[in-house]
Structure formats: C-alpha cells, structure tokens
Scaffold this motif. Structure first.
Motif, PDB file in Angstrom:
ATOM      1  N   SER A   1       0.794  -1.357  -0.138  1.00 25.25           N
ATOM      2  CA  SER A   1       0.037   0.066  -0.106  1.00 25.25           C
ATOM      3  C   SER A   1       0.802   1.192  -0.060  1.00 25.25           C
ATOM      4  CB  SER A   1      -0.939   0.156   0.995  1.00 25.25           C
ATOM      5  OG  SER A   1      -1.772   1.225   1.302  1.00 25.25           O
ATOM      6  N   THR A   2       0.512   2.149  -0.910  1.00 25.05           N
ATOM      7  CA  THR A   2       1.229   3.600  -0.827  1.00 25.05           C
ATOM      8  C   THR A   2       0.736   4.356  -0.047  1.00 25.05           C
ATOM      9  OG1 THR A   2       1.817   2.995  -3.272  1.00 25.05           O
ATOM     10  CG2 THR A   2       2.256   5.290  -2.522  1.00 25.05           C
ATOM     11  N   ALA A   3       1.493   5.019   0.904  1.00 23.22           N
ATOM     12  CA  ALA A   3       0.916   6.054   1.811  1.00 23.22           C
ATOM     13  C   ALA A   3       1.214   7.445   0.992  1.00 23.22           C
ATOM     14  CB  ALA A   3       1.969   5.969   3.008  1.00 23.22           C
ATOM     15  N   HIS A   4       0.508   8.447   1.694  1.00 23.87           N
ATOM     16  CA  HIS A   4       0.384   9.832   1.138  1.00 23.87           C
ATOM     17  C   HIS A   4       0.808  10.872   2.299  1.00 23.87           C
ATOM     18  CE1 HIS A   4      -2.457   7.577  -1.431  1.00 23.87           C
ATOM     19  NE2 HIS A   4      -1.742   8.031  -2.399  1.00 23.87           N
ATOM     20  N   VAL A   5       1.441  11.747   1.859  1.00 25.12           N
ATOM     21  CA  VAL A   5       1.782  12.786   2.784  1.00 25.12           C
ATOM     22  C   VAL A   5       1.349  14.050   2.322  1.00 25.12           C
ATOM     23  CG1 VAL A   5       3.700  11.490   3.825  1.00 25.12           C
ATOM     24  CG2 VAL A   5       4.010  12.916   1.993  1.00 25.12           C
ATOM     25  N   SER A   6       0.887  15.165   3.091  1.00 22.76           N
ATOM     26  CA  SER A   6       0.697  16.341   2.815  1.00 22.76           C
ATOM     27  C   SER A   6       1.299  17.458   3.098  1.00 22.76           C
ATOM     28  CB  SER A   6      -1.029  16.830   3.094  1.00 22.76           C
ATOM     29  OG  SER A   6      -0.932  16.824   4.365  1.00 22.76           O
ATOM     30  N   THR A   7       1.754  18.408   2.443  1.00 22.14           N
ATOM     31  CA  THR A   7       2.508  19.556   3.217  1.00 22.14           C
ATOM     32  C   THR A   7       1.584  20.821   2.601  1.00 22.14           C
ATOM     33  OG1 THR A   7       4.342  18.402   2.371  1.00 22.14           O
ATOM     34  CG2 THR A   7       4.847  20.596   2.618  1.00 22.14           C
ATOM     35  N   ASP A   8       1.436  21.549   3.820  1.00 23.29           N
ATOM     36  CA  ASP A   8       0.960  23.036   3.505  1.00 23.29           C
ATOM     37  C   ASP A   8       2.064  24.104   3.467  1.00 23.29           C
ATOM     38  OD1 ASP A   8      -0.374  25.420   3.772  1.00 23.29           O
ATOM     39  OD2 ASP A   8      -1.248  25.340   5.583  1.00 23.29           O
ATOM     40  N   PRO A   9       2.383  24.572   2.204  1.00 17.91           N
ATOM     41  CA  PRO A   9       3.515  25.584   2.030  1.00 17.91           C
ATOM     42  C   PRO A   9       3.475  26.553   2.272  1.00 17.91           C
ATOM     43  CG  PRO A   9       2.324  25.180  -0.068  1.00 17.91           C
ATOM     44  CD  PRO A   9       1.583  24.257   1.109  1.00 17.91           C
ATOM     45  N   THR A  10       2.351  27.060   2.836  1.00 16.17           N
ATOM     46  CA  THR A  10       1.899  28.451   3.475  1.00 16.17           C
ATOM     47  C   THR A  10       3.136  28.963   4.432  1.00 16.17           C
ATOM     48  OG1 THR A  10      -0.421  28.136   3.231  1.00 16.17           O
ATOM     49  CG2 THR A  10       0.346  30.154   4.278  1.00 16.17           C
ATOM     50  N   GLY A  11       3.519  29.899   4.124  1.00 19.25           N
ATOM     51  CA  GLY A  11       4.752  30.520   4.868  1.00 19.25           C
ATOM     52  C   GLY A  11       5.980  29.663   4.993  1.00 19.25           C
ATOM     53  N   ALA A  12       6.269  28.552   3.929  1.00 19.76           N
ATOM     54  CA  ALA A  12       7.468  27.843   3.949  1.00 19.76           C
ATOM     55  C   ALA A  12       8.582  28.722   3.519  1.00 19.76           C
ATOM     56  CB  ALA A  12       7.073  26.604   2.804  1.00 19.76           C
ATOM     57  N   LYS A  13       9.580  28.682   4.247  1.00 20.55           N
ATOM     58  CA  LYS A  13      10.812  29.301   3.911  1.00 20.55           C
ATOM     59  C   LYS A  13      12.192  28.220   3.624  1.00 20.55           C
ATOM     60  CE  LYS A  13       9.814  33.466   6.593  1.00 20.55           C
ATOM     61  NZ  LYS A  13      10.052  34.339   7.658  1.00 20.55           N
ATOM     62  N   PRO A  14      12.950  28.660   2.637  1.00 17.65           N
ATOM     63  CA  PRO A  14      14.175  27.615   2.616  1.00 17.65           C
ATOM     64  C   PRO A  14      15.075  27.944   3.938  1.00 17.65           C
ATOM     65  CG  PRO A  14      13.770  28.878   0.557  1.00 17.65           C
ATOM     66  CD  PRO A  14      12.975  29.308   1.549  1.00 17.65           C
ATOM     67  N   ASP A  15      15.537  26.683   4.174  1.00 16.25           N
ATOM     68  CA  ASP A  15      16.785  26.742   5.318  1.00 16.25           C
ATOM     69  C   ASP A  15      18.009  26.752   4.773  1.00 16.25           C
ATOM     70  OD1 ASP A  15      18.074  26.921   7.799  1.00 16.25           O
ATOM     71  OD2 ASP A  15      17.829  24.602   8.148  1.00 16.25           O
ATOM     72  N   LEU A  16      18.691  28.329   4.401  1.00 11.13           N
ATOM     73  CA  LEU A  16      19.766  28.479   3.637  1.00 11.13           C
ATOM     74  C   LEU A  16      20.901  28.648   4.580  1.00 11.13           C
ATOM     75  CD1 LEU A  16      20.067  28.847   0.569  1.00 11.13           C
ATOM     76  CD2 LEU A  16      19.908  31.631   1.029  1.00 11.13           C
ATOM     77  N   THR A  17      21.992  28.107   4.124  1.00 15.65           N
ATOM     78  CA  THR A  17      23.317  27.914   4.891  1.00 15.65           C
ATOM     79  C   THR A  17      24.576  28.270   3.933  1.00 15.65           C
ATOM     80  OG1 THR A  17      23.696  25.754   4.700  1.00 15.65           O
ATOM     81  CG2 THR A  17      22.540  26.390   6.596  1.00 15.65           C
TER      82      THR A  17
ATOM     83  N   ASP B   1       7.551  32.108   1.459  1.00 14.38           N
ATOM     84  CA  ASP B   1       8.052  33.529   1.907  1.00 14.38           C
ATOM     85  C   ASP B   1       9.572  33.244   1.484  1.00 14.38           C
ATOM     86  OD1 ASP B   1       5.661  34.714   2.564  1.00 14.38           O
ATOM     87  OD2 ASP B   1       5.784  33.660   4.791  1.00 14.38           O
ATOM     88  N   TRP B   2      10.098  34.574   1.229  1.00 13.96           N
ATOM     89  CA  TRP B   2      11.537  34.613   1.085  1.00 13.96           C
ATOM     90  C   TRP B   2      12.126  34.396   2.497  1.00 13.96           C
ATOM     91  CZ3 TRP B   2      14.223  35.452  -3.164  1.00 13.96           C
ATOM     92  CH2 TRP B   2      13.598  36.052  -4.187  1.00 13.96           C
TER      93      TRP B   2
END
Length: 281
Positions: free
Chosen positions: A179-195, A269-270
């Motif tokens: 069985s293939t599981a599903h995951v959800s992501t709410d990208p609202t407000g997502a920001k890259p973790d930049l290093t 977001d940036w």
C-alpha cells in the motif's frame, strides 16, 4: 447527501485516508500534477499531496516485506481476487526466501570477522592463560534455491501489476504490504533553510533543504548599492556562487536570500537573508 464545503486542510487530510484514484482527483478538483523523483505529487489548492515509496529501505524491514508479500500471495483468496498464475507466486516465494537467507547470514559473517579480529589480538598481545577457540565459519552449504540478481525490480513489477488490476482494494494492498502512503504539505509560509560556506578559491557555496519543492529562486546583494538581484534558480540542493571576488587584500559582505519554487511559481516566503564575507585572492 449534503455536499460539504471543504477547507484546504480537510482536503489534504482526506487525501491521506484513501488512494489517489482518478475519481477522487476529479471529486476534489485537481489543480495540477507534478513529478517528484518518479513519484506522483498532487496539488489541491495550496496543499501539496505526495506519495511515499512503498518499498522499505531498511534491509531488515525489506526482508520482512518480501516475506509478507509471498505469504499473502500463497493464500487462495488472494489468488482468486487477482487471478495471477502459480509462477507469479512461486517466484515471489523464491525471492523472499533467498533474500531472507542472505540477510540473516550476513549478520553472522559480521560476528565472524569480529571474533577473528579478537583472536588475532589475543594471539599477539594477550596476557591471559586461557586460549579461546577458533570461531567456526558461517554454514552456507544448504541455501535456498538461487535466484537471479535484482529481486527488488521483480517485487516492484509484481506490485505494480497487482495495483493495476481492477479487482485491487486498499485492504488487499495493505495485506500484501504494498500500500502506498500519502503525505501532505502546507507550503503557506514555507521558507528555505539557507546556509553558506566558503569553498576552495574563496567562493560561497549555498545549501538548502529541497523537500517537496521544485527548487529555489536565489538572490544576492553584493553590497554595490543595487540591493538584492536575481542570481540563480538551482534545483540541486547546493549552488556555488562564482561571481567575481573583490580585489586582492579587499573584503566585501555578500548577502543571500531564497524562496521556494513549484511549477515555476513562488511558494511560501523569502527566507531571512544570510551574510558571508568574501575576500580577494
């Protein structure tokens, strides 16, 4: 039946509870479909719903998965539901048995190497009066019937065939362990973790976590009065800024910021700007 007005989060939660069939996609008004690492990803409004590979990556869990798959295929009810032939289930059993045998024997080999290393150290550096026995080798004189290399490919092919049958059900796929599981992501407000680090030659190398996104749009401020300007749109998780460095014995502070992209559009977001001091070499 009363038609409910579902919020985006309710849609995502619903996606997690059932397979993403075409009827369900239509019912929830699919906005777009993208491909991520060969696994389908669906976008409902601002909720990203992706699939997780059903094949276990841990060797022990994978051995258990093949055992479960072969055992379920041997049940008459399962054969009646899907209509596969005996060769189908027999190959699955042979793959499972040979995989299990190899996985189990590998663990005994690890102990074998460790014991012989201890024996070698005892012979050369030991100061006790008791001599340990030599470790016997692993007995592989009666293995299961050998199978061709690449049992995972055969497992995936069988699972796909079963999933493609009109008689398949979520319960049956659960019992088979496919069985293939599903995951959800709410990208609202997502920001890259930049290093950022400086690599050989003095150039900045930036890194970020990609997640379910296409990549990032990257901007740079080189302290030249122009502010942030477009730099690149890397899809890889690392990017080296090969811009011209300052003159020898001079230094400048460069700043970077990024925003996620999906289907060539900005998502979230940036991120907060990060700074790095570059030197002329």
């Amino acid at each position: 039946m009363k038609k409910l007005s579902l919020t985006e989060k309710m849609v995502a939660e619903r996606m997690l509870q059932a397979p993403l069939g075409e009827k369900m996609i239509s019912a929830f008004i699919k906005k777009d479909i993208i491909a991520k690492e060969k696994m389908p990803t669906y976008i409902f409004a601002s909720i990203i719903v992706g699939t997780i590979d059903f094949v276990k990556q841990n060797d022990g869990e994978y051995a258990d998965q093949l055992d479960k798959f072969a055992t379920e295929l041997e049940k008459p009810a399962c054969k009646l539901q899907y209509g596969y032939n005996d060769a189908f289930k027999e190959e699955a059993r042979k793959d499972a048995d040979y995989n299990r045998y190899t996985f189990t024997k590998r663990d005994t080999v690890k102990n074998y190497v460790t014991s012989w290393t201890a024996k070698k150290n005892e012979v050369r550096h030991g100061d006790g009066l008791t001599v340990t026995a030599f470790q016997a080798g692993t007995d592989v004189s009666a293995p299961p019937l050998a199978v061709p290399p690449g049992n995972e490919g055969r497992f995936r092919a069988k699972a796909k065939w079963l999933k493609d049958q009109t008689t398949t059900t979520e319960a049956a796929e659960d019992a088979l362990g496919i069985s293939t599981a599903h995951v959800s992501t709410d990208p609202t407000g997502a920001k890259p973790d930049l290093t950022c680090i400086l690599i050989a030659g003095g150039h900045p190398q930036l890194k970020y976590t990609k997640g379910t996104f296409q990549g990032i749009e990257l901007e740079v401020d080189r302290g030249d009065g122009l502010g942030f300007v477009h730099l690149a749109e890397p899809s890889n998780i690392t990017y080296t800024d090969n811009g011209a460095l300052p003159l020898i014995n001079q230094a400048k502070v460069w700043k970077y910021r990024a925003i996620y992209k999906l289907n060539d559009e900005h998502i979230g977001d940036w991120c907060n700007p990060i700074s790095v001091t570059v030197h002329g070499v």
